[in-house]
Design a protein around this motif. Structure first.
Motif, short mmCIF file in Angstrom:
data_model
loop_
_atom_site.label_atom_id
_atom_site.label_comp_id
_atom_site.label_asym_id
_atom_site.label_seq_id
_atom_site.Cartn_x
_atom_site.Cartn_y
_atom_site.Cartn_z
N TYR A 195 29.44 38.87 42.82
CA TYR A 195 28.80 39.04 41.53
C TYR A 195 29.98 38.13 40.77
O TYR A 195 31.14 38.39 40.74
N ASP A 207 28.26 44.91 38.21
CA ASP A 207 28.90 44.68 36.76
C ASP A 207 29.89 46.10 36.43
O ASP A 207 30.89 46.13 36.16
N PRO A 248 24.95 35.95 34.75
CA PRO A 248 25.90 36.13 35.79
C PRO A 248 25.25 35.21 37.13
O PRO A 248 24.21 34.75 36.98
N TYR A 253 30.73 36.78 36.87
CA TYR A 253 30.39 37.16 35.29
C TYR A 253 30.85 36.11 34.62
O TYR A 253 32.36 35.77 34.76
#
Length: 439
Positions: free
Chosen positions: A372, A407, A381, A374
């Protein structure tokens, strides 16, 4: 108490995990590191905590995340409270010695270590504390990081040979105390100028041109533009850059072979790199992003108590200091976020980037097969499942429940928005101070 073992730590610059013989690469020749891998434990999912030289090194040497120590960019000068491996292992009676590249900015060339045998190349060091300019119009002056290529006797090569010479001389007469010897190399960092005898090992026709995603993420597009990776290369340039990178890895391996020949078999040996190199994947050269070639690094550990083999435990460079403390017989330090590699534990990995090419901070969470990325509330994302998509060509960020879950996991480690604001505030203050000092 038994005398703790001697320790040799070797750190290269910009060596991506896949570019090695023991990692399964079909062309890159690393016979000495292959032998070390066969004798020790290879960590197949090891990651940097920042895909940038100084932030990564200050993080690994302190055992703390980038945001915990304010190591935002390559201009950071460590303050008096910064504690390194040398400070920690002094508690166990170790003499700590440096040879070669550390990328310590500022006048303190030891930062808690006891001796330095050779130093960094001076032109790489920043004594001003000036941060990079993080605006959308920033651009690197040239794309020489890929177009400066070919054979020659480069100052990086001379630096690495001198570091090996000094380290081998030390190993011949190290003294009575247990030692921690850190040897830092420039190779295979660009420019891609390789010693001719190592360039001769490779055929440019063997280079496979990498695939890239059809639609690039806007943050990645800006990063490519800033570092001039959007300037086209000829196929000949691409192939030559790649084989020169391979050749620099083989020269690095040769220097490490000289070190390994000088240390007894009972010496603990650790090899790793500060970050990787994209080498044209996703249309990017250098690092500064969270794709696997930039953030996944080689990590080998030879220790008498460890069985040789491989592990897929997910680890990162903040695990090195807890490991060194464990080897030295010191208790675990609860202030450190890492975990000893003598008993590897699969855990989520955090990596950060707060420097040029990205206007807002970038954060990577690697958790199981999931990655992930960010980039702040103003940008979408990225999400990849590396088990299904190892080349990271298919962004899954269109799955809201998945994004929310990842997240939330990232925010267990830090508040990315607050961290980004703190980085920008600190960089603005350093910019103002640097500008004022220049009159």
């Amino acid at each position: 108490m038994d005398r703790p073992p001697n320790i040799l730590v070797v750190l290269s610059d910009e060596h991506t995990a896949a570019a090695a013989g023991w990692a399964g690469h079909s062309h890159v020749q690393t016979p000495h590191l292959d032998r070390l891998a066969a004798q020790g434990l290879s960590f197949d999912r090891a990651y940097t905590n920042s895909p940038m030289c100084v932030p990564s090194r200050l993080s690994l040497l302190s055992g703390r995340y980038v945001h915990q120590i304010g190591a935002w960019d390559n201009g950071v000068i460590p303050g008096p409270s910064y504690r390194t491996w040398g400070h920690h292992l002094r508690e166990a009676g170790y003499t700590s010695v440096i040879a070669g590249r550390t990328h310590f900015n500022g006048p303190d060339r030891l930062l808690g270590f006891d001796r330095r045998l050779t130093d960094d190349l001076a032109f790489w060091l920043d004594h001003s504390g000036r941060p990079p300019r993080r605006t959308p119009d920033w651009r690197r002056p040239t794309n020489s990081h890929v177009t400066e290529q070919g054979t020659g006797d480069h100052v990086h090569t001379q630096h690495d040979i001198a570091a090996t010479d000094a380290a081998v001389d030390f190993l011949r007469a190290p003294g009575e105390d247990p030692f921690l010897l850190y040897v830092g190399y420039m190779h295979p960092h660009f420019p891609l100028v390789a010693p001719p005898e190592f360039r001769a090992l490779y055929d440019a026709a063997d280079v496979e041109l990498p695939a890239a995603a059809d639609d690039q993420h806007p943050v990645i597009s800006l990063l490519r533009h800033g570092f001039r990776n959007d300037e086209s290369l000829t196929e000949e340039q691409f192939r030559e850059a790649t084989v020169c990178y391979w050749a620099l890895i083989s020269h690095l391996d040769h220097q490490i072979g000289r070190l390994l020949a000088a240390v007894p078999d009972d010496t603990v040996v650790i090899y790793t790199s500060d970050h990787g190199e994209m080498a044209g994947h996703q249309g990017i050269w250098q690092k500064q992003c969270f794709y696997e070639p930039a953030v996944r690094i080689p990590l080998l550990l030879r220790h008498p108590s460890l069985s040789a083999g491989r592990t897929d435990a997910q680890v990162s460079l903040v695990d090195l200091l807890p490991t060194l403390r464990d080897i030295a017989g010191l208790s675990a330090d609860p202030a450190l976020p890492g975990h000893t590699l003598l008993d590897p534990v699969d855990r989520p990995v955090l990596s950060e980037y707060h420097a040029q090419g990205m206007v807002d901070g970038g954060f990577m969470l690697k958790s199981g097969p999931w990655k992930y990325c960010y980039y702040g509330a103003e940008h979408p994302p990225q999400v990849f499942n590396l088990a299904d998509d190892p080349l990271e060509l298919h962004d899954l960020s269109g799955d809201p429940p998945l994004v929310r879950r990842l997240d939330a996991e990232l925010r267990l480690l830090l508040d990315p928005d607050a961290t980004d604001a703190r980085a920008k505030s600190d960089q603005a203050a350093r910019m103002a101070a640097s500008t004022a000092s220049r009159g």
